[in-house]
Enzyme design. Structure first.
Site, PDB file in Angstrom:
ATOM      1  CG  ASP A   1      -1.956   1.124   1.154  1.00  0.00           C
ATOM      2  OD1 ASP A   1      -1.760   2.077   0.372  1.00  0.00           O
ATOM      3  OD2 ASP A   1      -2.956   1.053   1.885  1.00  0.00           O
TER       4      ASP A   1
ATOM      5  CG  HIS B   1      -0.726   5.380   4.768  1.00  0.00           C
ATOM      6  ND1 HIS B   1      -1.704   5.629   5.711  1.00  0.00           N
ATOM      7  CD2 HIS B   1      -1.361   4.847   3.690  1.00  0.00           C
ATOM      8  CE1 HIS B   1      -2.878   5.235   5.234  1.00  0.00           C
ATOM      9  NE2 HIS B   1      -2.697   4.763   4.011  1.00  0.00           N
TER      10      HIS B   1
END
Length: 295
Positions: free
Chosen positions: A190, A195
């Protein structure tokens, strides 16, 4: 309209071959916080290839492809800004007692529902995974796209999380999230800059990069398996949650569990209700409506 519900629902399934081995499993386990203490016998079941057991939530990253929350954005009829996307929920159903340590399978994904929440659209992406011996698992990702509702479509089920049980939890454990946890977890596939990139996180409305929801999802399941099922990953049958809030790397997860008498005893089937919160922010909820069903 950036979300064309009819086109998304009519699109043919996207089928791809996936493969994984012990290195992918070990990396995933480290990414959700396994290996502390590094030489603990219970932790070695997650980190040492000669003793390896696969936590079922590994299914969300098996094969190293894009996660469902991103995959739902690559179907016909969907053209949206990633900064407006939120992961609303995740469900997993196992068709066998254990996820293999290594495997090769076909993953078939398609949007099975599109809901109009007024201020947002919600897409449900279902992925079915099977190998030469038959079905392995089915997972569903709910994806909220802010600002893309209001076309008059079906509203769908309520997206509001339910409060946890009023009675005190049967078990409470805390798990520290490393400052670099998101950087490690993203190596499982991911690569959403939310993030890791402070500028992108700010554009999405966050003070700094946030932990992947699926990282919290995996860490919570590990806490349940270790606490209630004596580390026996093969007993998990279903696992689902709603993402109620974000976790920032460096925070502490508080995992509360409500389980029937007999939970953890071999052969005793049941389900555990779970709530997860961020300790440092006055126990703000981060996972809600969380249920683990086990054999």
């Amino acid at each position: 309209m950036p979300v064309d519900a009819a086109a998304a629902l009519a699109a043919a399934p996207r089928v791809r071959e996936i493969a994984w081995d012990h290195k992918d499993v070990q990396l995933y386990h480290l990414g959700i916080g396994a290996g502390r203490p590094a030489t603990g016998p219970r932790e070695l079941r997650y980190t040492l290839e000669s003793r390896l057991h696969v936590l079922p939530s590994f299914a969300t990253v098996a094969g190293g492809g894009v996660p469902g929350v991103i995959g739902a954005l690559s179907v016909p009829g969907v053209d949206v800004d990633l900064a407006h996307v939120l992961h609303g929920g995740q469900r997993l159903r196992l068709h066998r007692p254990a996820v293999p340590v290594r495997g090769r399978a076909n993953a078939s994904s398609r949007v099975v529902a599109v809901y109009d929440k007024g201020s947002a659209a919600v897409l449900v992406l279902r992925t079915e995974v099977a190998d030469a011996d038959g079905p392995l698992w089915t997972e569903e990702a709910e994806v909220f796209v802010r600002g893309e509702g209001g076309w008059g479509g079906e509203r769908g089920p309520s997206g509001r999380p339910s409060p946890p049980p009023a009675e005190p939890a049967d078990h409470v454990v805390e798990r520290a999230v490393r400052e670099d946890q998101a950087l490690l977890y993203r190596l499982s596939g991911d690569w959403n800059p939310l993030h890791a990139d402070p500028e992108f996180a700010a554009r999405a409305g966050f003070e700094r990069p946030v932990l992947h929801g699926l990282c919290t999802y995996g860490a919570a399941l590990k806490a349940v398996v270790d606490t209630l099922l004596d580390g026996d990953v093969t007993r998990v049958r279903e696992y689902g949650t709603r993402f109620a809030g974000v976790v920032y790397p460096g925070e502490t997860l508080r995992v509360r569990m409500w389980s029937p008498a007999g939970a953890g005893e071999a052969g005793e089937a049941g389900e555990a209700r779970v709530a997860v919160s961020a300790v440092e922010r006055d126990d703000v909820p981060v996972l809600a409506d969380t249920v683990v069903r086990y054999a």
